[in-house]
Design a protein around this motif. Sequence first.
Motif, PDB file in Angstrom:
ATOM      1  N   GLU A 270      51.548  33.413  37.209  1.00  0.00           N
ATOM      2  CA  GLU A 270      49.970  33.417  38.166  1.00  0.00           C
ATOM      3  C   GLU A 270      48.957  31.910  38.299  1.00  0.00           C
ATOM      4  O   GLU A 270      48.926  31.277  36.930  1.00  0.00           O
ATOM      5  CB  GLU A 270      49.019  34.192  37.567  1.00  0.00           C
ATOM      6  CG  GLU A 270      47.388  33.917  38.357  1.00  0.00           C
ATOM      7  CD  GLU A 270      46.853  35.280  37.605  1.00  0.00           C
ATOM      8  OE1 GLU A 270      46.746  36.784  38.022  1.00  0.00           O
ATOM      9  OE2 GLU A 270      45.997  35.020  37.185  1.00  0.00           O
ATOM     10  N   ARG A 287      44.270  32.058  42.220  1.00  0.00           N
ATOM     11  CA  ARG A 287      44.921  32.684  41.014  1.00  0.00           C
ATOM     12  C   ARG A 287      45.675  33.575  42.044  1.00  0.00           C
ATOM     13  O   ARG A 287      44.982  34.530  42.400  1.00  0.00           O
ATOM     14  CB  ARG A 287      43.967  32.655  40.090  1.00  0.00           C
ATOM     15  CG  ARG A 287      44.071  31.466  39.380  1.00  0.00           C
ATOM     16  CD  ARG A 287      43.547  31.453  38.296  1.00  0.00           C
ATOM     17  NE  ARG A 287      43.978  29.685  37.490  1.00  0.00           N
ATOM     18  CZ  ARG A 287      44.675  29.166  36.950  1.00  0.00           C
ATOM     19  NH1 ARG A 287      44.798  29.536  37.746  1.00  0.00           N
ATOM     20  NH2 ARG A 287      43.693  27.755  36.998  1.00  0.00           N
ATOM     21  N   LYS A 289      49.456  36.377  41.500  1.00  0.00           N
ATOM     22  CA  LYS A 289      50.827  36.261  40.213  1.00  0.00           C
ATOM     23  C   LYS A 289      51.529  35.940  42.462  1.00  0.00           C
ATOM     24  O   LYS A 289      51.686  36.955  42.755  1.00  0.00           O
ATOM     25  CB  LYS A 289      50.902  37.444  39.958  1.00  0.00           C
ATOM     26  CG  LYS A 289      49.978  37.366  38.959  1.00  0.00           C
ATOM     27  CD  LYS A 289      49.945  39.117  38.233  1.00  0.00           C
ATOM     28  CE  LYS A 289      49.815  39.437  36.601  1.00  0.00           C
ATOM     29  NZ  LYS A 289      50.193  40.410  36.184  1.00  0.00           N
TER      30      LYS A 289
END
Length: 635
Positions: A270, A287, A289
């Motif tokens: 991430e 942020r 993943k």
Amino acid sequence: MAAAPAGGTAAMSRDAFRAAVTNTLERRLFFVPSFKIYGGVAGLYDYGPPGCAVKANVLASWRQHFVLEEGMLEVDCPCVTPEVVLKASGHVEKFTDLMVKDEKTGSCYRADHLLKDFCKDKLEKDHTLSPEQAEEYNNILAILDDLSAEQLGAKIREFGIVAPDTKNPLSDPYPFNLMFQTSIGPSGLSPGYMRPETAQGIFVNFKDLYYYNGNKLPFAAAQIGQAFRNEISPRQGLLRVREFTLAEIEHFVDPEDKSHPKFGDVSDLEFLMFPREDQMAGKSARRLKIGDAVSEGTVNNETLGYFIGRVYLFLTQLGIDKDRLRFRQHLPNEMAHYAADCWDAEIECSYGWIECVGIADRSAYDLRAHSDKSGEKLEAHEKFAEPREVEKLVITPSKKELGLAFKGNQRMVLEALEAMGETEALDMKAALESKGEVEFKVCTLGKDVTIKKSMVSINIEKKKEHQRKFTPSVIEPSFGIGRIIYCLFEHCFYQRPGKAEDEQLNVFGFPPLVAPIKCTVFPLVKLEKFEVVAKKISKALTAAGVSHIIDMTGNTIGKRYARTDEIGVPLAITVDNTTSVTVRDRDSKDQIRVEVDEVASVVKEVMDGQSTWADIMWRYPAHTASAADEEEAEP
């Protein structure tokens, strides 16, 4: 190693911080302007001993992380490139920036940089701007890459922008090719250029590399080498130079299968990502993943996502601050017409967010371009267990008709037609059959053109095939090594108080992986018995492959610590006994006692990443520094 403390650095302005970093780098010979005794040349720099060592360590880490761990094929191709190669790639025609000249002195400037600087200066410093004016300047910054020479010139005249050095009027913008031209051989009949990138050497060798790899896909080829760009007005130190080191990867993959067998290794990573939708909506990076970004379609495919994850791991292990690293997706106006998706790894430094790595899915454009120009088929094949009846889309442009209609633009129209997907091509076929002509957007021309029925044949043909031939797609991560190194210098630099009032000591908190020198050896005082031990330790460090220096000067130990902290040496060994020595950590300044016969292996253990400094502190007794040891002063 202990984490690098912020010290007094956080309170400094960007300009003051940059000045402190640059002054330290030049004074300690990390890099200096080239040909300095003759006044220097803008955009050219020499790396000194510590700078060379950092660069060598970064490149060694890159080879380990990518070439060795991914099983890549490394090549080394010439810097001098024949013109025909760069005509095929499009560089001769398109590798340009728009330039303006001071009408009195002839000094040259990049037109877009002058307009960008003007708009940024107004937004940051002019507090009398109306909301409408601020919106106009922000809009210009957003569309700057889209502006034509005429539009740039109009804005420069509208805002009264003049030459920054002399305030003289400027010429209209015009294109300037950034490649250094040369001739190959004494006759002058074979024109060439200093390569602006390393990638073309890999593309033209695809056929041999494919054979070397057992005629199997996917595979990746990698190259580290010098590239050259005759920048109009180089600035920002190592960030914009005329000769620089690139490390580039060309990962060849089946365009119908861009999955990656190791994607699961990075899918849970991430980090900050900046999708184009967020940019266009005025949002900030967030942020994400990488696994989610791929599954949601934000990143086009697994292979592209895999390399984005691997680039993140590489940069952070070098010492780049993960909170000042983001992956920004190219906006539509930045994308080449043939590209499937492009992301830049941008690192924040005192100059703002700087593009340091480009990760692009370039589709099959490069291999097709060289196939067409050379006549050599740069293809891969997939053999079928049983023959298959397949329907194939066949797009056959008429070069003669396109040439008559579009003259010098024939090639760009032809490439755009050949790059059509099946849906677009079949829609065009239907329109041509019903109307006889159709409007078709050619991105490289920036406009629509009229395609007539005589200019292209589009058919679906049924065939039995024993194998499938295709032009591979290319996923290309391209690393600007000098830019990464400069950002690393800034991210690792901090200051801490010295003994004197208002004194600040400079420290580079390099991770052991990239530190130019891993350790120093200091006899506490100039005694022969200590010097004998120091030489014994030096010999053991050399045998262990640990770079180090011995400092037998008469300076106090504090001054010697300060000198080595300033070039980022992680550990210092002080010889103050003939059987055991003191080992000091640069960032925490903690010290331990280690037997002379063990110290080389302990240092190597930390430098190789087998143990952290905290691990070592548990195993060896702490050493309390004396007042003399603690005395630190500006070197």
